[in-house]
Design a protein around this motif. Structure first.
Motif, PDB file in Angstrom:
ATOM      1  N   LEU A  12       0.819  -1.210   0.000  1.00 39.74           N
ATOM      2  CA  LEU A  12       0.000   0.000   0.000  1.00 39.74           C
ATOM      3  C   LEU A  12       0.854   1.261   0.000  1.00 39.74           C
ATOM      4  O   LEU A  12       0.437   2.303  -0.521  1.00 39.74           O
ATOM      5  CB  LEU A  12      -0.901   0.013   1.238  1.00 39.74           C
ATOM      6  N   LEU A  40      -1.262  -4.721   7.258  1.00 44.47           N
ATOM      7  CA  LEU A  40      -2.061  -3.537   7.556  1.00 44.47           C
ATOM      8  C   LEU A  40      -2.711  -3.565   8.939  1.00 44.47           C
ATOM      9  O   LEU A  40      -2.709  -2.543   9.639  1.00 44.47           O
ATOM     10  CB  LEU A  40      -3.141  -3.342   6.486  1.00 44.47           C
ATOM     11  N   THR A  45      -4.722   4.519   1.257  1.00 43.85           N
ATOM     12  CA  THR A  45      -4.611   4.165   2.675  1.00 43.85           C
ATOM     13  C   THR A  45      -3.665   5.068   3.444  1.00 43.85           C
ATOM     14  O   THR A  45      -4.004   5.575   4.527  1.00 43.85           O
ATOM     15  CB  THR A  45      -4.154   2.697   2.824  1.00 43.85           C
ATOM     16  N   GLN A  97      -5.086   8.520   3.998  1.00 43.20           N
ATOM     17  CA  GLN A  97      -6.140   8.487   5.023  1.00 43.20           C
ATOM     18  C   GLN A  97      -5.536   8.374   6.424  1.00 43.20           C
ATOM     19  O   GLN A  97      -6.032   8.998   7.367  1.00 43.20           O
ATOM     20  CB  GLN A  97      -7.085   7.319   4.763  1.00 43.20           C
ATOM     21  N   LEU A 139     -11.320   2.006   7.949  1.00 42.30           N
ATOM     22  CA  LEU A 139     -10.205   2.180   7.020  1.00 42.30           C
ATOM     23  C   LEU A 139      -9.719   0.835   6.499  1.00 42.30           C
ATOM     24  O   LEU A 139      -9.424   0.687   5.299  1.00 42.30           O
ATOM     25  CB  LEU A 139      -9.061   2.936   7.704  1.00 42.30           C
ATOM     26  N   PHE A 140      -9.640  -0.157   7.375  1.00 41.72           N
ATOM     27  CA  PHE A 140      -9.223  -1.491   6.951  1.00 41.72           C
ATOM     28  C   PHE A 140     -10.201  -2.057   5.921  1.00 41.72           C
ATOM     29  O   PHE A 140      -9.792  -2.567   4.872  1.00 41.72           O
ATOM     30  CB  PHE A 140      -9.124  -2.420   8.161  1.00 41.72           C
ATOM     31  N   THR A 198      -9.956  -0.282   2.613  1.00 42.80           N
ATOM     32  CA  THR A 198      -8.734  -0.672   1.886  1.00 42.80           C
ATOM     33  C   THR A 198      -8.901  -2.026   1.224  1.00 42.80           C
ATOM     34  O   THR A 198      -8.489  -2.222   0.074  1.00 42.80           O
ATOM     35  CB  THR A 198      -7.528  -0.676   2.830  1.00 42.80           C
ATOM     36  N   GLU A 249     -10.885  -1.366  -1.834  1.00 42.10           N
ATOM     37  CA  GLU A 249     -10.151  -0.588  -2.819  1.00 42.10           C
ATOM     38  C   GLU A 249      -9.099  -1.434  -3.547  1.00 42.10           C
ATOM     39  O   GLU A 249      -8.912  -1.313  -4.765  1.00 42.10           O
ATOM     40  CB  GLU A 249      -9.470   0.611  -2.155  1.00 42.10           C
TER      41      GLU A 249
END
Length: 264
Positions: free
Chosen positions: A21, A86, A116, A119, A254-255, A258, A261
């Motif tokens: 990432l 992550l 990521t 953010q 967020l996880f 991601t 995405e």
């Protein structure tokens, strides 16, 4: 070397079935005082495919290339790559982990194909803990300083590795914000005594010229400054009480974002 590092990043993704990432420089090159022969300390955050996370067993959450994890192309001896999965990175981020914050604000970014890291940088303003970061930098300065004092062959880099966390700590004390990773910005903001400024300028000039010279283990102007600052910063950190709102749900989001995405 930049192109080689990108090649290693892409091969690591293929060989380990992951997506990287974000990848950056984290050592003296990012701090602004590399020698020509300095290593490339590449640090990265990566994510597995969705099924990797659907398991009752905990799995390994780090990759180290080439020291522990091999890739199917030759890696330059000066390249040291290591990364965190992550969810591990986000757990450390929740604790305002200073090395991770430095990665996210590195002056040298090799790879950032997804949103990521950006953010995380935005969230960093709200999760930043001055107290925990101060303790990290003060303890780093103390440990490096002890090493200087017990050696007869102190090199310039060792003193810079003492001064940088002291300057970062003072930035936090002054601004209550994440300190810049670059040494020059910390140095210029610090308003140090003139004698100490001249010593540091000489050190930086020599280091950038590739001359990591051996110097005296007891340079009074540095030693007195470091001892005084460490004592004051420790006392300040102990008295500091800043409440941080629990960011767990935002990091969970967020996880999940991601995962979608990257893998769809």
């Amino acid at each position: 070397m930049h192109e080689h590092i990108i090649e290693v990043i892409k091969q690591t993704e293929k060989d380990h079935d992951i997506k990287i990432l974000y990848a950056c420089e984290a050592g003296s090159r990012a701090w602004g005082f590399p020698a020509e022969e300095s290593d490339y300390d590449v640090r990265f955050i990566y994510i597995h495919k969705k099924n990797w996370y659907l398991s009752i067993d905990q799995k390994r959450d780090g990759i180290e290339v080439p020291s522990r994890d091999k890739v199917s192309i030759p890696v330059d001896d000066r390249v040291d790559m290591s990364g965190w999965e992550l969810t591990k990175a986000l757990k450390l981020f929740r604790k305002s982990n200073p090395p991770l914050l430095e990665w996210l604000h590195s002056t040298i970014v090799y790879h950032e194909p997804f949103s990521t890291a950006e953010q995380m940088r935005e969230l960093a303003r709200t999760i930043f803990s001055p107290r925990s970061c101060l303790y990290h930098y003060v303890n780093m300065a103390k440990g490096n300083f002890r090493e200087c004092l017990k050696r007869e062959d102190v090199r310039i880099k060792m003193y810079l590795n003492v001064l940088r966390p002291v300057l970062a700590s003072n930035w936090i004390k002054k601004y209550q914000s994440i300190p810049p990773i670059g040494f020059e910005e910390l140095f210029e903001d610090a308003a140090l005594p003139l004698e100490l400024q001249e010593v540091i300028k000489t050190f930086l000039k020599s280091k950038r010229a590739g001359e990591d010279l051996i110097v005296e283990p007891r340079i009074d102007v540095i030693n007195s400054y470091v001892q005084k600052e460490v004592e004051e910063l420790e006392a300040y950190a102990k008295a500091l009480d800043v409440q941080i709102e629990d960011p767990t749900e935002k990091l969970n989001d967020l996880f999940r974002i991601t995962l979608e995405e990257v893998w769809g």
